[in-house]
Motif scaffolding. Structure first.
Motif, short mmCIF file in Angstrom:
data_model
loop_
_atom_site.label_atom_id
_atom_site.label_comp_id
_atom_site.label_asym_id
_atom_site.label_seq_id
_atom_site.Cartn_x
_atom_site.Cartn_y
_atom_site.Cartn_z
N MET A 1 0.85 -1.31 -0.20
CA MET A 1 -0.33 -0.21 -0.06
C MET A 1 0.88 1.07 -0.06
N ASP A 2 1.64 1.36 -0.72
CA ASP A 2 3.04 2.15 -0.55
C ASP A 2 2.09 3.35 -1.26
N LYS A 3 2.01 4.55 -1.48
CA LYS A 3 2.03 5.56 -1.97
C LYS A 3 2.02 5.68 -3.59
N ASN A 4 3.76 5.15 -3.35
CA ASN A 4 4.97 5.14 -4.11
C ASN A 4 4.55 4.64 -5.12
N CYS A 5 3.54 4.02 -5.00
CA CYS A 5 3.93 2.07 -6.34
C CYS A 5 2.81 3.05 -7.35
N GLY A 64 -2.11 3.94 0.64
CA GLY A 64 -1.61 5.26 -0.15
C GLY A 64 -1.93 6.29 -1.58
N PHE A 65 -3.02 7.08 -0.59
CA PHE A 65 -3.62 8.29 -0.79
C PHE A 65 -2.90 9.31 -0.85
N LEU A 66 -2.60 10.06 -1.74
CA LEU A 66 -1.96 11.19 -1.30
C LEU A 66 -2.70 12.35 -0.39
N ASN A 67 -3.27 11.96 0.20
CA ASN A 67 -4.33 12.95 0.58
C ASN A 67 -5.52 12.94 0.95
#
Length: 91
Positions: A1-5, A64-67
């Protein structure tokens, strides 16, 4: 669940090319490849909403969402319920 994925990360981890991944999605999937990661994140968020007391913003970051705004909008588009309403219905 990496936001950079990203799709490129998935390709690198699977050791396949981006074009091959697109081909797989076209042949096997009912939704576009760019929605795949988002749906994985929504599914993980549903679990966290049911099984934790974490805030919506915290869950958004964990999956993993930015906001929180983007998360809430995506969640609502996917389920036609806000994360808050989903959590209440699961109690």
């Amino acid at each position: 669940m990496d936001k950079n994925c990203s799709i490129n990360t998935v390709c690198n981890n699977l050791n396949i090319s981006l074009s091959y991944l697109y081909t797989l999605f076209i042949k096997k999937s009912i939704f576009p490849h760019d929605l795949f990661l988002k749906q994985l994140r929504i599914n993980e968020a549903k679990k966290k909403l049911c099984n934790t007391e974490a805030s919506i913003g915290q869950i958004a970051k964990e999956v993993g969402f930015l906001n929180q705004f983007n998360f809430t909008r995506s969640f609502k588009n996917s389920l036609e319920l806000s994360p808050e309403n989903y959590r209440q219905l699961q109690e």
